[in-house]
Design an enzyme around this catalytic site. Structure first.
Site, PDB file in Angstrom:
ATOM      1  N   TYR A 247       0.871  -1.192   0.000  1.00  0.00           N
ATOM      2  CA  TYR A 247       0.000   0.000   0.000  1.00  0.00           C
ATOM      3  C   TYR A 247       0.898   1.229   0.000  1.00  0.00           C
ATOM      4  O   TYR A 247       0.731   2.127   0.808  1.00  0.00           O
ATOM      5  CB  TYR A 247      -0.859  -0.084   1.271  1.00  0.00           C
ATOM      6  CG  TYR A 247      -2.138   0.705   1.301  1.00  0.00           C
ATOM      7  CD1 TYR A 247      -3.043   0.675   0.243  1.00  0.00           C
ATOM      8  CD2 TYR A 247      -2.479   1.462   2.425  1.00  0.00           C
ATOM      9  CE1 TYR A 247      -4.233   1.375   0.301  1.00  0.00           C
ATOM     10  CE2 TYR A 247      -3.668   2.160   2.494  1.00  0.00           C
ATOM     11  CZ  TYR A 247      -4.538   2.111   1.422  1.00  0.00           C
ATOM     12  OH  TYR A 247      -5.731   2.807   1.477  1.00  0.00           O
TER      13      TYR A 247
ATOM     14  N   HIS B 120      -2.837   7.825  -2.713  1.00  0.00           N
ATOM     15  CA  HIS B 120      -3.992   6.914  -2.770  1.00  0.00           C
ATOM     16  C   HIS B 120      -4.478   6.610  -1.352  1.00  0.00           C
ATOM     17  O   HIS B 120      -5.680   6.701  -1.063  1.00  0.00           O
ATOM     18  CB  HIS B 120      -3.585   5.618  -3.484  1.00  0.00           C
ATOM     19  CG  HIS B 120      -4.628   4.536  -3.436  1.00  0.00           C
ATOM     20  ND1 HIS B 120      -5.731   4.535  -4.260  1.00  0.00           N
ATOM     21  CD2 HIS B 120      -4.737   3.444  -2.649  1.00  0.00           C
ATOM     22  CE1 HIS B 120      -6.476   3.470  -3.995  1.00  0.00           C
ATOM     23  NE2 HIS B 120      -5.902   2.789  -3.028  1.00  0.00           N
TER      24      HIS B 120
ATOM     25  N   GLU C  35      -6.980  -0.963  -9.876  1.00  0.00           N
ATOM     26  CA  GLU C  35      -5.893  -0.307  -9.155  1.00  0.00           C
ATOM     27  C   GLU C  35      -4.638  -0.379 -10.015  1.00  0.00           C
ATOM     28  O   GLU C  35      -4.221  -1.462 -10.442  1.00  0.00           O
ATOM     29  CB  GLU C  35      -5.658  -0.960  -7.779  1.00  0.00           C
ATOM     30  CG  GLU C  35      -6.796  -0.649  -6.805  1.00  0.00           C
ATOM     31  CD  GLU C  35      -6.489  -1.011  -5.355  1.00  0.00           C
ATOM     32  OE1 GLU C  35      -5.600  -1.863  -5.124  1.00  0.00           O
ATOM     33  OE2 GLU C  35      -7.146  -0.443  -4.466  1.00  0.00           O
TER      34      GLU C  35
ATOM     35  N   ASP D  94      -4.889  -4.557  -9.813  1.00  0.00           N
ATOM     36  CA  ASP D  94      -5.501  -5.202  -8.650  1.00  0.00           C
ATOM     37  C   ASP D  94      -6.977  -4.794  -8.606  1.00  0.00           C
ATOM     38  O   ASP D  94      -7.366  -3.876  -7.899  1.00  0.00           O
ATOM     39  CB  ASP D  94      -4.748  -4.745  -7.391  1.00  0.00           C
ATOM     40  CG  ASP D  94      -5.368  -5.288  -6.119  1.00  0.00           C
ATOM     41  OD1 ASP D  94      -6.018  -6.351  -6.172  1.00  0.00           O
ATOM     42  OD2 ASP D  94      -5.211  -4.642  -5.064  1.00  0.00           O
TER      43      ASP D  94
HETATM   44 MN    MN Z   1      -3.989  -3.081  -4.331  1.00  0.00          MN
END
Ligand code: MN
Length: 425
Positions: free
Chosen positions: A126, A131, A199, A233
């Site tokens: 992450y 984001h 993503e 993703d």
């Molecule tokens: Mn992701």
């Protein structure tokens, strides 16, 4: 970090003419690895290197004696660099290999590609701080960024079984959803996701692994990275919002993840490294996540783009439209070396072919957002496409494509290729 050598020389040309065309993703300075076979055949997939609009069959060229990409990935860094040198020399203008190797070329238009290696385990990080902040505001307005974010690379264990290669089609997932703010006593709804998203990520693939119980020091971490691909993703935001606490994403993420077919090696990316630093006032990484080499060149300078073609556009013969364009140096709060060092610091063993997702690499502005969740303010502000259609989230028949490339003065542009996927009803 790999240093520059003759394989990066911008003056190098290939005897494969299409590799010398300006703007080509696969010039002789790139040499990415993938698994291919004749399109529509039942052949076993074999290892190839992309050169221009061709694939060099490595076994037919006599360069490797295996069809197993994971075997190649487990080679030592010295062996990998020797293989790169062999390929570069053999594909160069004037090479003595030209006559033999030209028989080992197959047009990319005549092949189908597989997921580039056997992926045993998949971890999604992450690292995209813009984001994380924007999404955090939507999910938790009072605390967008959790207090751990600037200290520990956040991740979760994903699922390898549903990873596909570019061209993947998947059914819209169904599951439980419950609107935020609805009556806590009321049961959740069940049905197809109404908030299906993509993503924009990079997928780092592990080369040599580490033994269980033996962490990889950050100084050695880059030696364990084989290369990277583009990674989409796919995410069902409505399933995610209801299920993610307290253990993180689960069915919102594991119905499909799509990779680009060509692994661009860390060696090929050597000219496109960038300094890594923290904004003024942010904490510095703990010692196990810090090194001089990581500060000097731990980051990557890659331009990333997102393109959308709806079913209506396809039917009308209209091309995909670009939704966003950004750069990884603006987006990632942690480097790939830090992810490897962190993943193994507790003794966890990585294996050749393991996939580490970067997390959604959104830049600081909306024009660089890596998901629809960000682009449409959580689905509140629809996008209008060139043909007048609007989107908050993905609709059936939408084809989403990620593209990536590296450009820098004094280096030849290299591309990551692309990854496309289509949601079907
Ligand atoms: Mn992701």
């Amino acid at each position: 970090m790999t240093t520059l050598n003759t394989t990066h020389d911008p003056k190098l040309k290939s005897w494969v003419a299409s590799a010398d065309v300006a703007g080509c993703d696969f010039p002789i300075q790139n040499l990415p690895f993938g698994r291919f076979r004749t399109a529509g055949s039942a052949e076993a997939f074999r290892i190839g290197v992309a050169i221009g609009d061709q694939v060099l069959d490595l076994k037919a060229a006599g360069v490797v004696d295996t069809d197993d990409m994971n075997v190649l990935m487990a080679a030592s860094p010295a062996q990998r660099q020797a293989l790169r040198a062999t390929l570069s020399e053999g594909l160069r203008e004037g090479s003595a290999q030209q006559a033999a190797w030209s028989k080992a070329l197959v047009a990319q238009s005549a092949v189908e590609m597989a997921v580039p290696c056997r992926i045993g385990d998949y971890t999604d990080f992450y690292t995209g701080i813009h984001h994380a902040t924007t999404v955090g505001k939507l999910f938790r307005p009072d605390q967008p960024l959790m207090p751990n974010y600037k200290w520990v690379p956040i991740g979760y264990h994903g699922r390898a079984s549903s990873i596909g290669v570019s061209g993947q089609q998947f059914k819209r997932p169904q599951g439980q959803t419950k609107a935020p703010g609805s009556d806590p006593a009321a049961p959740p709804s069940f049905g197809p996701s109404k908030r299906l998203d993509y993503e924009l990520e990079l997928g780092f693939l592990i080369g040599q692994g580490n033994a269980l119980g033996e962490p990889i020091a950050i100084a050695d971490a880059e030696q364990h990275l084989f290369g990277l691909t583009l990674l989409n993703d796919w995410s069902a935001r409505d399933l995610q919002a209801w299920e993610y606490q307290p253990l993180g994403p689960f069915l919102a993420k594991n119905f499909a993840s799509t990779l680009s077919p060509w692994i661009v090696t860390m060696e090929a990316l050597a000219p496109f490294r960038a300094a890594f630093s923290r904004p003024e006032g942010d904490p510095q990484p703990l010692p196990y996540l810090d090194s001089a080499a990581n500060r000097d060149g731990g980051a990557l300078d890659i331009t990333l783009e997102v393109w959308l073609q709806t079913a209506k556009m396809r039917a009308a013969g209209e091309p995909a439209t670009r939704l966003t364009q950004g750069n990884t140096t603006q987006a990632a709060y942690w480097t790939a070396a830090q992810l490897v060092a962190h993943h193994t610091v507790n003794g966890c063993n990585l294996q050749p072919g393991d996939l580490l997702g970067s997390g959604t690499l959104s830049g600081p502005t909306l024009a660089e957002a890596g998901s629809l969740l960000e682009l449409t303010y959580g689905g509140k502000q629809p996008l209008t496409l060139p043909n007048g259609e609007t989107r908050t989230f993905l609709e059936d028949g939408d084809t989403l494509t990620l593209r990536g490339y590296c450009e820098r003065d004094g280096a030849v542009r290299i591309g990551l290729g692309e990854v496309s996927g289509t949601v079907i009803g």
